[in-house]
Structure formats: structure tokens, C-alpha cells
Design a protein around this motif. Structure first.
Motif, short mmCIF file in Angstrom:
data_model
loop_
_atom_site.label_atom_id
_atom_site.label_comp_id
_atom_site.label_asym_id
_atom_site.label_seq_id
_atom_site.Cartn_x
_atom_site.Cartn_y
_atom_site.Cartn_z
N UNK A 170 12.31 82.19 48.51
CA UNK A 170 12.80 80.88 48.91
C UNK A 170 13.56 80.90 50.22
N UNK A 171 13.77 79.71 50.77
CA UNK A 171 14.53 79.54 52.00
C UNK A 171 15.99 79.32 51.65
N UNK A 172 16.83 80.30 51.94
CA UNK A 172 18.24 80.23 51.57
C UNK A 172 18.99 79.13 52.33
N UNK A 173 18.41 78.62 53.40
CA UNK A 173 19.07 77.57 54.18
C UNK A 173 18.79 76.18 53.60
N UNK A 174 17.92 76.10 52.61
CA UNK A 174 17.60 74.83 51.97
C UNK A 174 18.55 74.61 50.80
N UNK A 175 19.37 73.57 50.87
CA UNK A 175 20.39 73.35 49.84
C UNK A 175 19.78 73.01 48.49
N UNK A 176 18.55 72.47 48.47
CA UNK A 176 17.91 72.15 47.19
C UNK A 176 17.72 73.41 46.35
N UNK A 177 17.46 74.53 47.00
CA UNK A 177 17.29 75.79 46.28
C UNK A 177 18.56 76.13 45.51
N UNK A 178 19.72 75.95 46.16
CA UNK A 178 20.98 76.29 45.50
C UNK A 178 21.35 75.28 44.43
N UNK A 179 21.00 74.01 44.66
CA UNK A 179 21.26 73.00 43.64
C UNK A 179 20.50 73.32 42.35
N UNK A 180 19.25 73.74 42.50
CA UNK A 180 18.43 74.05 41.33
C UNK A 180 18.92 75.33 40.65
N UNK A 181 19.33 76.31 41.43
CA UNK A 181 19.87 77.54 40.85
C UNK A 181 21.13 77.24 40.04
N UNK A 182 22.03 76.44 40.62
CA UNK A 182 23.27 76.08 39.91
C UNK A 182 22.95 75.27 38.65
N UNK A 183 21.97 74.38 38.75
CA UNK A 183 21.53 73.62 37.57
C UNK A 183 21.09 74.57 36.46
N UNK A 184 20.27 75.55 36.82
CA UNK A 184 19.77 76.52 35.84
C UNK A 184 20.91 77.29 35.20
N UNK A 185 21.89 77.68 36.00
CA UNK A 185 23.01 78.48 35.49
C UNK A 185 23.93 77.65 34.60
N UNK A 186 24.21 76.40 35.00
CA UNK A 186 25.10 75.55 34.20
C UNK A 186 24.50 75.25 32.84
N UNK A 187 23.27 74.74 32.85
CA UNK A 187 22.65 74.35 31.57
C UNK A 187 22.20 75.57 30.78
N UNK A 188 21.83 76.64 31.48
CA UNK A 188 21.54 77.88 30.77
C UNK A 188 22.79 78.42 30.10
N UNK A 189 23.93 78.27 30.76
CA UNK A 189 25.20 78.71 30.18
C UNK A 189 25.56 77.93 28.93
N UNK A 190 25.32 76.62 28.97
CA UNK A 190 25.57 75.79 27.78
C UNK A 190 24.70 76.25 26.63
#
Length: 361
Positions: A91-111
Motif C-alpha cells: 500500500x501507499x503509506x502516504x494515503x490516509x485512507x490506508x491508515x483509516x482502514x487499518x485503525x478501523x480493523x484494529x479497533x473493531x478487531x480489539x472489541x
């Protein structure tokens, strides 16, 4: 990560440029996620069995499920590991959508992880209470929603696109988009969670819907295609094509072990996070209504629970033999593989209908 290395290598040989192409990176991201899943699968399952991390079956569930007790669960960790690992590589680390989706995965995965952990610890099918889970999901959805609407580097349109109509949109505004995003994320997360009750039932629809969203992302991120097909041009969404490809690879890799009879279950750590990821992707590419259509199986499963609970509270009678809907068909005597494949087929049909909206407008 590899984009920086590839940029460096192009100084020595221009042929390395091909690895920067969106379609090439998407294919490689899919293969990487698939490879990681298939490689780690048996090792991961063995470790879960070693630590006795097995599924706890509802005592009032279908009789055929009692034999599944003890089957390794929390396989969603494997899905998220291969998915996140792949997009971090390609992925392109400069694309903020990539980080939004990663954080989404971690938050809901954590729940989901906490919910699964409590079930295993107390040997009960009950983990977090419905109120606790809903509160945690709500906080996660609000965080992600605020990030999406306040992302000044890569802002998304606030109009709700109506599929199958050329110029019909509903202006939501920033606040409206935030509220709408909240319901889409929480609803999708719970819908996939409710559907995950049979071997492979939830993961294949996730794969199919991811493929469709990848197409919409590719079109929206390409000026020529979006202009020709009368879709809003959002150049930064092109990276979602790579992310969806990685999700497909991770899903197929998990399905290798989750297909009937399952060697591992995804657990809430997988279902809650996958539903939220699909929702966020749909919001970014502005195809929330099509997510509702493509996810018709998820919607039907959710509605069956709402109707069953609501009607029972009112009349003390049940409409379905058991909810969610797939359990109703089991109680009717339909075999598990037949239910699974038919639900897959329904999702495939709904995905094709949704893809038809690209030209029918």
C-alpha cells in the motif's frame, strides 16, 4: 513500504516502475495476503488447539453444532494479520485512507477479541453484554467517522449517491455524513457478526463484496473511467483498489481452513472487524446504498433477529424456528453446506445487480 524501495530501484532500472502500477500492486497485495494466510494457517490453528482456544456452542443452538464445540476460534486474528501485513507491504503509506482502514480493523478487531476472550475464559457463549459491545462499537464508529469527515488532506464528498440514477444525490453535509457513517459502520459490523454462524457463510460474501467495492474504487480513482461512467472523480480512492484486493486474498486464505467442515472459526475478532472495514470502504467510495444491496444476506440475517426478538416480546411467539435466519433453515432440516452455498449464490447475484448500476444510470 515497498513503494519507497521501488522508487529507489528505478534509478538503476526503469523496469521496476511496473511494480508501482495500481493493478500490479493490487494483484501482488492479494497474493501476499493469500500466501500469508495459507502459510500461517496450520501453525496458527495448532497454537490455538494447544492453548485450548475453542468455540463455545450455544446450548439452545441446532443439535448439529454441538460437534463443533472446541473447534479453534479467533481466526479473525489470522485474517487481520495477513490483510494488514499485505497492505503495509504494497500500500501507499502516504494515503490516509490506508491508515483509516487499518485503525478501523484494529479497533473493531480489539472489541471482538475482548468478546471472544471472555467467552473462552468463562466457557460461555456470552461475552460482552449487548450494551457493552454496542457502546464500544459506537465509540469506534464515532472516532472513524470524525476522522473521515475531518480529513482535510483527502476529503470525501458529503453527497449520498443514489445508484441507478444519473444525477440524483442527497446532500448530507458534514454532520449528516458523520451521523450516517456511524449507522453504516455499526450496522455493518453487527450484520456480519450475526451472519457468522456456519462454516464459511460470512467470509465468502465479504470476499465478493470486496471485489465489487474494488471495482467502484478503481473507477472513482480514474478520471477517464469516472467521467465516462458519470461517477464522481476521487483520485485518492484508487488506493482502495489495492486494499480491497488484500482483503480478498486474506478472505480466501481463511476460507481455505474455514470451509465446511471448518478447521477454524473467525470469531467476533474477525466478523466485527470485517463488517466495519466493508462499511468504511463503502463510505470512502460513496457506495453505502450499494453496500446495503450487496450485503442483502447480512441485512436479512439482521432483520430476522430484530423481527424475532420484537415479535416475541410482543406476543411471546416466534416467527422463525430460530434466529438468525440461517439457523431457521437448519431447524427446517436443510443441510449446512446447502444453506452456505445458497447464501453465497444470493450474494453473488446481488453483487452483479449492484455492478449493473455502473452503466444503468
Amino acid at each position: 513500504m515497498f513503494l519507497e524501495l521501488i522508487s529507489f530501484l528505478t534509478q538503476f532500472d526503469a523496469g521496476f516502475n511496473v511494480l508501482q502500477y495500481l493493478t500490479v500492486r493490487a494483484v501482488l497485495a492479494m497474493l501476499a495476503a493469500l500466501f500469508i494466510s495459507l502459510t500461517l494457517g496450520h501453525f496458527f490453528i495448532a497454537r490455538l488447539q494447544q492453548h485450548q482456544i475453542g468455540q463455545v456452542i450455544r446450548p439452545d443452538g441446532p443439535e448439529s453444532h454441538f460437534s463443533k464445540a472446541g473447534t479453534p476460534t479467533m481466526g479473525g486474528i489470522m485474517i487481520l494479520f495477513s490483510f494488514i501485513g499485505s497492505i503495509l507491504i504494497w500500500g501507499d503509506w502516504h494515503n490516509s485512507y490506508l491508515w483509516i482502514i487499518i485503525v478501523t480493523a484494529l479497533i473493531f478487531g480489539g472489541i471482538g477479541f475482548v468478546d471472544d476472550y471472555l467467552k473462552i475464559k468463562y466457557k460461555s457463549s456470552d461475552g460482552l453484554s449487548s450494551k457493552q459491545k454496542y457502546l464500544a462499537q459506537s465509540i469506534g464508529a464515532i472516532i472513524i467517522g470524525l476522522w473521515l469527515v475531518n480529513d482535510t488532506h483527502q476529503p470525501i464528498p458529503t453527497d449520498l449517491l443514489i445508484p441507478f440514477f444519473k444525477d440524483w444525490t442527497i446532500p448530507l453535509g458534514t454532520l449528516g455524513l458523520l451521523v450516517f457513517s456511524y449507522f453504516v459502520i455499526v450496522g455493518s459490523s453487527n450484520a456480519v457478526n450475526l451472519t457468522d454462524g456456519l462454516d464459511g457463510l460470512a467470509i465468502m460474501p465479504v470476499v465478493l463484496i470486496s471485489g465489487a467495492l474494488a471495482i467502484f474504487a478503481y473507477i472513482s480513482g480514474n478520471y477517464n473511467f469516472s467521467n465516462y461512467l458519470n461517477m464522481p472523480f476521487m483520485p485518492d480512492t484508487a488506493e482502495i483498489f489495492v486494499i480491497c484486493a488484500a482483503l480478498i486474498g486474506a478472505g480466501l486464505g481463511f476460507l481455505w481452513f474455514n470451509t465446511y467442515p471448518a478447521e477454524i472459526f473467525m470469531g467476533d475478532v474477525g466478523s466485527l472487524s470485517l463488517g466495519a472495514i466493508l462499511a468504511v470502504i463503502a463510505i470512502i467510495v460513496r457506495q453505502e446504498i450499494l453496500l446495503f444491496i450487496m450485503g442483502g444476506v447480512f441485512v436479512a440475517e439482521t432483520l430476522s433477529v430484530i423481527i424475532q426478538v420484537g415479535w416475541y416480546k410482543r406476543t411471546q411467539k416466534r416467527i422463525f424456528l430460530m434466529a438468525p435466519l440461517h439457523h431457521h433453515f437448519e431447524k427446517m432440516g436443510m443441510s449446512e453446506p446447502k444453506i452456505i452455498v445458497r447464501f453465497w449464490m444470493m450474494t453473488f447475484i446481488l453483487v452483479l445487480i449492484s455492478l449493473a448500476s455502473i452503466k444503468i444510470r
